[in-house]
Design an enzyme around this catalytic site. Structure first.
Site, PDB file in Angstrom:
ATOM      1  N   CYS A 135       0.822  -1.220   0.000  1.00  0.00           N
ATOM      2  CA  CYS A 135       0.000   0.000   0.000  1.00  0.00           C
ATOM      3  C   CYS A 135       0.856   1.270   0.000  1.00  0.00           C
ATOM      4  CB  CYS A 135      -0.996  -0.043   1.144  1.00  0.00           C
ATOM      5  SG  CYS A 135      -2.485   0.900   0.771  1.00  0.00           S
ATOM      6  N   GLU A 178      -1.278  -8.568   4.463  1.00  0.00           N
ATOM      7  CA  GLU A 178      -0.911  -8.857   5.859  1.00  0.00           C
ATOM      8  C   GLU A 178      -2.135  -9.117   6.733  1.00  0.00           C
ATOM      9  OE1 GLU A 178      -1.117  -5.804   4.672  1.00  0.00           O
ATOM     10  OE2 GLU A 178      -2.297  -4.780   6.222  1.00  0.00           O
ATOM     11  N   HIS A 213      -3.795  -5.191   0.911  1.00  0.00           N
ATOM     12  CA  HIS A 213      -3.191  -5.551   2.194  1.00  0.00           C
ATOM     13  C   HIS A 213      -3.226  -7.052   2.449  1.00  0.00           C
ATOM     14  CE1 HIS A 213      -2.612  -1.521   3.881  1.00  0.00           C
ATOM     15  NE2 HIS A 213      -3.524  -1.227   2.987  1.00  0.00           N
TER      16      HIS A 213
HETATM   17  N1  LIG Z   1      -2.337   6.739   2.692  1.00  0.00           N
HETATM   18  C1  LIG Z   1      -2.094   6.162   1.380  1.00  0.00           C
HETATM   19  C2  LIG Z   1      -1.657   4.717   1.532  1.00  0.00           C
HETATM   20  C3  LIG Z   1      -2.810   3.842   1.900  1.00  0.00           C
HETATM   21  C4  LIG Z   1      -2.473   2.805   2.926  1.00  0.00           C
HETATM   22  O1  LIG Z   1      -1.331   2.454   3.174  1.00  0.00           O
HETATM   23  N2  LIG Z   1      -3.528   2.345   3.571  1.00  0.00           N
HETATM   24  C5  LIG Z   1      -3.395   1.548   4.727  1.00  0.00           C
HETATM   25  C6  LIG Z   1      -3.991   2.281   5.865  1.00  0.00           C
HETATM   26  C7  LIG Z   1      -4.701   1.323   6.749  1.00  0.00           C
HETATM   27  C8  LIG Z   1      -5.868   1.971   7.427  1.00  0.00           C
HETATM   28  O2  LIG Z   1      -6.530   2.809   6.781  1.00  0.00           O
HETATM   29  O3  LIG Z   1      -6.098   1.643   8.590  1.00  0.00           O
HETATM   30  C9  LIG Z   1      -3.332   6.251   0.513  1.00  0.00           C
HETATM   31  O4  LIG Z   1      -4.385   6.634   1.057  1.00  0.00           O
HETATM   32  O5  LIG Z   1      -3.248   5.910  -0.668  1.00  0.00           O
END
Ligand SMILES: N[C@@H](CCC(=O)NCCCC(=O)O)C(=O)O
Length: 252
Positions: free
Chosen positions: A112, A222, A220
């Site tokens: 991500c 994970e 994701h």
């Molecule tokens: N902020 C960036 C990357 C998105 C990202 O890594 N999302 C994971 C966040 C997990 C969560 O929201 O709890 C984007 O918005 O593209």
């Protein structure tokens, strides 16, 4: 054989008057149980960190997701209040970390935000607020604080035939979760598309002629690593790569 060591990137979070360098437990558990390796959080201390010395002692890098966005000024854009939040400490650590890890052939798994950082680190750009762009769908997380709901399956991805992702998961489309507002725009040097969503959003990438294992996903794996087949296989493949690297690094 002692287990391989994997650096896990950290967000800088201000809590109780301190700055904390933190990684979500889901990433740490995925390295531990999915890749059978030891996760080691790398603090986002930027230029104060001797990254070469850190990379000399590890067998892989996991670049995690985060609600913060890569600062658009790092790829020729403009940072705005509404496109935040930002994490300068993380940007100043993870971009050089990924660049050097890739150059040194150290296995990289970028998830991500991690995929976006890898793209920018290699000279690419990002699309911001994808949900506002013509022809693109809304890739943001569902508006709930229930994590299992936020990380639920959201859409299918098409796998690039004959690529690295296909080698791990096969070429059939499969469903992924989606929690992002940004996406890869122009691909960084050497990056190739490994999967795409129906609206053209780049969902996975690898690095052409890379000296080591490099795989990046916008979704994701994970979160469901212990229960979802493709997620489990992705972390197993990363585990195989870091074990092979460790044997080479230590001359075993
Ligand atoms: N902020 C960036 C990357 C998105 C990202 O890594 N999302 C994971 C966040 C997990 C969560 O929201 O709890 C984007 O918005 O593209």
């Amino acid at each position: 054989m002692t287990k391989p060591l994997v650096l896990v990137t950290a967000d800088v979070k201000a809590v109780d008057g301190y700055n904390w360098h933190a990684a979500a437990s889901t990433y740490l558990q995925a390295v531990l149980k999915g890749s059978d390796a030891i996760p080691m959080i790398l603090p986002s201390l930027g230029a104060d960190l001797d990254l070469e010395a850190a990379l000399d002692q590890v067998d892989g890098v996991l670049a995690t997701g985060s609600r913060s966005n890569v600062n658009p000024e790092l790829y020729g854009g403009e940072s705005t209040e509404e496109n935040g939040p930002y994490d300068p400490g993380r940007d100043s650590t993870t971009l050089p970390l990924l660049r050097r890890a890739v150059e040194r052939g150290i296995p990289v798994f970028a998830v991500c935000r991690g995929m976006q950082e890898l793209n920018v680190a290699l000279g690419g750009t990002l699309l911001t607020e994808v949900q506002t762009l013509e022809g693109r769908k809304d890739h943001r997380a569902p508006t709930t604080e229930r994590q299992e709901e936020r990380f639920r399956i959201a859409h299918p991805v098409e796998v690039t035939p004959g690529g690295c992702l296909a080698a791990v998961l096969g070429e059939e489309p499969f469903e992924v979760n989606s929690l992002h507002r940004q996406a890869v725009g122009d691909l960084g040097n050497g990056l190739i598309i490994e999967a795409q969503a129906e609206d053209g959003t780049i969902e996975a990438a690898s690095l052409k002629d890379s000296p080591g294992y490099v795989l990046a996903t916008q979704w994701h794996p994970e979160y469901w690593v212990m229960t979802d087949g493709p997620s489990k296989r992705l972390f197993e493949a990363f585990g195989e790569a870091v074990r092979a690297y460790r044997e080479k690094r230590l001359g075993l």
